[in-house]
Write an enzyme that holds these catalytic residues in place. Structure first.
Site, PDB file in Angstrom:
ATOM      1  CG  HIS A 273      -2.196  -0.753   1.024  1.00 46.04           C
ATOM      2  ND1 HIS A 273      -2.216  -2.077   0.695  1.00 46.04           N
ATOM      3  CD2 HIS A 273      -3.490  -0.358   1.105  1.00 46.04           C
ATOM      4  CE1 HIS A 273      -3.469  -2.481   0.588  1.00 46.04           C
ATOM      5  NE2 HIS A 273      -4.259  -1.455   0.830  1.00 46.04           N
TER       6      HIS A 273
ATOM      7  NE  ARG B  23      -8.465   3.490   5.416  1.00 47.90           N
ATOM      8  CZ  ARG B  23      -8.784   4.119   4.290  1.00 47.90           C
ATOM      9  NH1 ARG B  23      -9.260   5.331   4.332  1.00 47.90           N
ATOM     10  NH2 ARG B  23      -8.617   3.510   3.149  1.00 47.90           N
TER      11      ARG B  23
HETATM   12  S1  SF4 Z   1      -8.361  -2.833  -3.227  1.00 42.28           S
HETATM   13 FE1  SF4 Z   1      -6.978  -2.508  -1.541  1.00 42.28          FE
HETATM   14  S2  SF4 Z   1      -5.517  -4.220  -1.643  1.00 42.28           S
HETATM   15 FE2  SF4 Z   1      -6.561  -4.100  -3.613  1.00 42.28          FE
HETATM   16  S3  SF4 Z   1      -5.201  -2.894  -4.901  1.00 42.28           S
HETATM   17 FE3  SF4 Z   1      -6.746  -1.522  -4.020  1.00 42.28          FE
HETATM   18  S4  SF4 Z   1      -5.807  -0.721  -2.169  1.00 42.28           S
HETATM   19 FE4  SF4 Z   1      -4.629  -2.512  -2.795  1.00 42.28          FE
END
Ligand code: SF4
Length: 757
Positions: free
Chosen positions: A96, A645
Site C-alpha cells: 500500500h 481501517r
Molecule cells: S483494493 Fe486494496 S488491496 Fe486491492 S489494490 Fe486496491 S488498495 Fe490494494
C-alpha cells in the site's frame, strides 16, 4: 514451496469428523458457508445451533494476512499483548505504501527510501513473531494470498477489506480491523455475528465482452453498497463452474463493495487447476478427497430459496458489460445504456486515464484479455486516446505478463507499468496533470471509486469496469464508447470495430520460477529486536486506553454531525496520510476531515463550542478531550463503509470521542469502534438525527445497567436551554460490553496474558 502445508493437511484430516459432529448437532442440510464456519468454531466453544444475523460466535481462523498500512498498527497492538509468536500462520505484505508516479523501477526505489523505517519495523517484527514478510514489489496482498496461501474450506482474516478475494479459492476470508487480527494472533477466539447467507445461482455462460467483473458490477447495483452487510454471498450453479478461479476471486474481492462479510464459491475444477498451476497440487489433491464437504448439500441446491436468507439468479448468457460510477461502486449501468446516462447526467465524456490491474483484476486471464484488445487495436491501426496504466497484482503475474509479451503490447499504446502494488487504487498516485481540482473522468478496473479515492481530486469522476472494457474505452478516449456496437476511426481514416477479447485462464507455459520477494522469518535465530527509529514521525509505541470510569457520559459537546455518506475514507483519509499509519498521534490529525458538516456543508470546519469559532475537526476534538469533557459524533446511514481501517476507530478514541451515534453502521467499522472502547449507538427512530443541533450538549445515560439488547437514553440540551430526550439502540453482546468497560478489547487480552504468565 507450499506454505504451512502441515496446517492445511491437519485441517483436511479433521474435516470429516468435524462435519459429522456438526451434522449430528444441527440435523439439517448445510450451506457451504455453514460447513466452513462451523468447522472453525473456536475450540473451547461447543458447536450449537445459531440464529444467523443474531448470535455471536467465536471463531478460530486458520491464518491472518496484513498489508503494510494496517500491519503497523496491528503489530504495535500485538506488541502490547506480550506474546512470543503469533498463534496462527501470518503474513505481512508491503503493497500500500508505494507511490505510483514514474514506473515500477523508479517508484520502488523511491518507496524503499521514503518508507525505509516502516519496512524495517515490519521486517524486524515479522522476524520476532515468526511472520512471513513479503517485501515491497512482491505484489498486492490478495493476489499473493490467492497464489500462495488460500485453500478450499479454509478460513482466514485479513486487515484489509478485500480479503474476501480468497473466496475465489473456496475460502471464507474476511476483512477485519487490526484489533480483530490481534485477537487471532494472540490465540483468542475471534468473535463475529454469525452471518446471514445470500445464495446466488449463476446459470448460462459468459461470452464476448462480458467477464467475471461484470457479474459483480451487476450484483453491486442489485444489492447496493449496504445490501450485503452482515451476509456471506455464496455462489453456485453451472455458470459458477464455468468461471476461472481468478474470475471467481474478482467477484469475491469486489463483493466487499456490497458490504458483504465475504463471498465464496464451491470447490470445483477451476480451483484444482489454479492450485496445480501455482505449485500446490498436493493441496488440490487433499481438497478433491474432501470435495463433498466443500460445497453445500444437495438439498440446498434443490431448493435454494428455503436455505438461503436471500436468493438471486443471474443468467450469464444474458449479461452485458457494466460500467459503475461515478463516486460509488453500486451505480451500475449496462454499457448499452451508458451513453444516455453520460449525456443525461452531464458526466465529462473525455476519459483522461484508463487504469487496469490492482488486486481485483490482474490475473493472467484479465491481462491476456486486455492485451488481446490492444493487439487487435494495433493491427487495425488504432492508438490509445487516453493515458493507460497497468498495476500488476504480483511479481509472479508481472513476470509472466512480460514473458508472454502482454506488457510490451501495452507499452506500444503508451501504457505505463507501475509497481506490483496498490498505487492509484488507494490514492498513492501522483498524476501527470498536477491540477488537483480539474473536472475530469478516469476509468479503472479496481473496486472502489469514492470521491478522492484514486487521486485525491474531488472533481475526478471515477468509473469502474472490466479490464477489457477499460482498455477499449482508453483506446476510444470516450466514456460513451461501446465496443460491442461502436466503431473507431483509425490512422487511415477508416471506421473499424474492435474484435471481442480473447484470453486464457492460466499461462500455457506455466507460472515459471521467480524471486517472489518473500522473506522467511528468522524467529529463534537472534536478530529479533524490533526496530523503531528514535523520534520517528511514522511509528509510535502505543499506550493502553483508560478504563471506563463507571459513570454515565454527561454534557458531551457535539463534535460533528456528519451529513450523507461517511466512509472510512472520509473518517481517516488514505493517500498522504498512509505514511502515518503507525503513528496514532500524527494520523489523528486527519480525523473526519473528509466528512461533511451538516450545519454548513463544509468539510473540516466545525463549531468549537469552547472558542465559539469554526475550526478543524481534529483540533476541536483535541480541545474537548483536553478540557476533560470528551465529545460525541453523529452520522447517517452505513457509517464507516469502505476499508477496514481501524485508524478510523482508534483516532476518535485517541481524540476523546466517547460515542458515535448514527442511523446505521458498516459492520467492520462498528466492531472496530467497539474494540477501541468507543460507544457505538444507533437511533431507534432515525428522525431523531434531525433533533441534534450544532451547539448541543449530549448526555448518554443508563450505562450503569449497560447490557445486551437494552437501549440507552440520549438527552440533548440545546443552546437555548431546551431539552429533548430519546432512546438509542446498541448491538453489544455481553463480552463486547466488557471491552467497553475495560477501555478496549486489547486491555482484556493484555490482562489475561499477564495472569497466565
Ligand atoms: S483494493 Fe486494496 S488491496 Fe486491492 S489494490 Fe486496491 S488498495 Fe490494494
Amino acid at each position: 514451496m507450499i506454505f504451512d502445508f502441515e496446517m492445511i493437511d491437519s485441517f483436511y484430516r479433521q474435516l470429516d469428523s468435524r462435519i459429522l459432529e456438526i451434522r449430528k448437532k444441527l440435523k439439517r442440510p448445510l450451506t457451504l458457508s455453514e460447513k466452513i464456519l462451523f468447522s472453525h468454531v473456536y475450540p473451547q466453544n461447543q458447536t450449537r445451533s445459531v440464529s444467523r444475523g443474531i448470535d455471536y460466535v467465536d471463531f478460530m481462523p486458520d491464518r491472518v494476512a496484513m498489508q503494510d498500512a494496517t500491519a503497523q498498527m496491528a503489530i504495535l497492538q500485538f506488541m502490547m499483548a506480550g506474546k512470543e509468536t503469533t498463534a496462527v500462520p501470518t503474513s505481512v505484505h508491503c503493497d500500500h505504501l508505494i507511490l505510483a508516479h514514474s514506473g515500477a523501477v523508479a517508484d520502488l526505489k523511491s518507496a524503499g527510501i521514503v518508507n525505509k523505517e516502516v519496512y524495517e519495523f515490519l521486517s524486524s517484527a515479522c522476524n520476532k513473531y515468526d511472520i512471513g514478510f513479503w517485501k515491497p514489489g512482491a505484489g498486492i496482498i490478495h493476489q499473493i494470498v490467492l497464489e500462495n496461501y488460500a485453500f478450499p474450506g479454509g478460513m482466514m482474516i485479513g486487515t484489509d477489506s478485500h480479503t474476501p478475494n480468497a473466496g475465489g479459492l473456496g475460502m471464507i476470508a474476511i476483512g477485519v480491523g487490526g484489533a480483530d487480527a490481534v485477537d487471532v494472533l494472540a490465540g483468542m477466539g475471534w468473535e463475529l455475528k454469525f452471518p446471514k447467507i445470500i445464495g446466488i445461482k449463476l446459470t448460462g455462460k459468459l461470452s464476448g465482452w462480458s467477464s467475471a467483473k461484470d457479474i459483480i458490477l451487476k450484483i453491486s447495483g442489485l444489492l447496493t453498497v449496504k445490501g450485503g452487510t452482515g451476509n456471506i454471498i455464496e455462489y453456485f450453479g453451472e455458470g459458477a463452474e464455468s468461471l476461472s478461479c481468478t474470475g471467481k476471486a474478482t467477484i469475491c474481492n469486489m463483493g466487499a463493495e456490497t458490504g458483504a462479510t465475504c463471498s465464496i464459491f464451491d470447490f470445483d475444477n477451476s480451483m484444482t487447476e489454479y492450485l496445480s498451476a501455482t505449485g500446490r497440487k498436493e493441496v488440490a489433491d487433499l481438497a478433491l478427497k474432501n470435495k463433498n464437504h466443500l460445497s453445500a448439500d444437495g438439498e440446498v441446491y434443490a431448493d435454494p430459496a428455503k436455505y438461503y436468507d436471500q436468493y438471486i439468479e443471474i443468467n450469464l448468457s444474458e449479461l452485458e458489460p457494466y460500467i459503475n460510477g461515478p463516486y460509488t461502486p453500486d451505480l451500475a449501468t449496462p454499457i448499452s445504456q451508458m451513453k444516455n446516462e453520460v449525456l443525461k447526467n452531464k458526466w465529462p465524456i473525455e476519459v483522461e486515464v484508463g487504469l487496469i490491474g490492482s488486486c481485483t483484476n490482474s490475473s493472467y486471464e484479465d491481462i491476456s484479455r486486455a492485451a488481446s484488445v490492444v493487439k487487435d487495436a494495433l493491427s487495425k491501426k488504432l492508438v490509445a486516446k487516453s493515458e493507460f496504466t497497468i498495476n500488476p497484482g504480483s511479481e509472479q503475474i508481472r513476470l509472466i505478463a512480460e514473458r508472454d509479451g502482454f506488457l510490451e503490447l501495452f507499452r506500444k499504446i503508451g501504457g505505463e507499468v507501475f509497481a506490483n502494488a496498490c498505487g492509484p487504487c488507494i490514492g498513492q498516485w501522483t498524476r501527470k496533470d498536477s491540477d488537483n481540482n480539474k473536472i475530469n473522468t478516469i476509468i479503472h478496473s479496481f473496486n472502489r471509486n469514492f470521491a478522492k479515492r484514486n487521486d485525491a481530486n474531488p472533481n475526478t469522476y471515477a468509473f469502474v469496469a472490466s479490464p477489457e472494457i477499460v482498455t477499449a474505452i482508453a483506446l476510444s478516449g470516450q466514456l460513451t464508447f461501446n465496443p460491442i456496437t461502436d466503431t473507431l476511426i483509425n490512422a487511415d481514416g477508416k471506421a473499424v470495430q474492435l474484435s471481442e477479447p480473447e484470453g486464457l485462464n492460466l499461462p500455457p507455459d506455466g507460472f515459471g520460477s521467480v524471486d517472489s520477494g518473500y522473506q522467511k522469518p528468522v524467529h529463534g535465530q537472534n536478530g529479533e529486536e524490533i526496530i523503531i527509529a528514535t523520534g520517528s514521525e511514522r511509528l509510535q509505541l502505543l499506550s493502553p486506553f483508560k478504563e471506563w470510569d463507571g459513570e454515565d457520559f454527561l454534557s458531551l459537546p457535539l463534535l460533528i454531525k456528519a451529513k450523507g455518506k461517511c466512509t472510512t475514507d472520509h473518517i481517516s483519509m488514505a493517500g498522504f496520510w498512509l505514511k502515518y499509519r503507525g503513528h496514532l498521534e500524527n494520523i489523528s490529525e486527519n480525523y473526519m476531515i473528509g466528512a461533511v458538516n451538516y450545519f454548513n456543508d463544509k468539510t473540516n470546519s466545525i463549531l468549537n463550542q469552547l472558542s465559539g469559532s469554526y475550526e478543524t475537526v481534529p483540533r476541536t476534538a483535541r480541545a474537548y478531550r483536553d478540557s476533560g469533557s470528551g465529545s460525541i459524533v453523529a452520522g447517517e446511514e452505513n457509517f464507516g463503509e469502505g476499508s477496514s481501517r481501524e485508524h478510523a476507530a482508534m483516532e476518535p478514541r485517541y481524540l476523546g470521542v466517547k460515542a458515535v451515534l448514527v442511523k446505521s453502521f458498516a459492520r467492520i467499522h462498528e466492531t472496530n469502534l467497539k474494540k477501541q472502547g468507543v460507544l457505538t449507538l444507533t437511533f431507534q427512530n432515525e428522525d431523531d438525527y434531525n433533533k441534534i443541533e450544532e451547539s448541543d450538549k449530549v448526555d448518554i445515560t443508563g450505562l450503569s445497567g449497560f447490557s445486551a439488547g437494552k437501549p440507552l437514553t440520549i438527552s440533548l440540551t440545546h443552546s437555548n436551554g431546551t431539552k429533548e430526550k430519546f432512546q438509542v439502540n446498541h448491538s453489544y453482546n455481553e463480552s463486547q460490553i466488557e471491552w467497553f468497560k475495560a477501555g478496549s478489547a486489547l486491555n482484556i487480552i493484555r490482562k489475561s496474558n499477564k495472569k497466565n504468565v
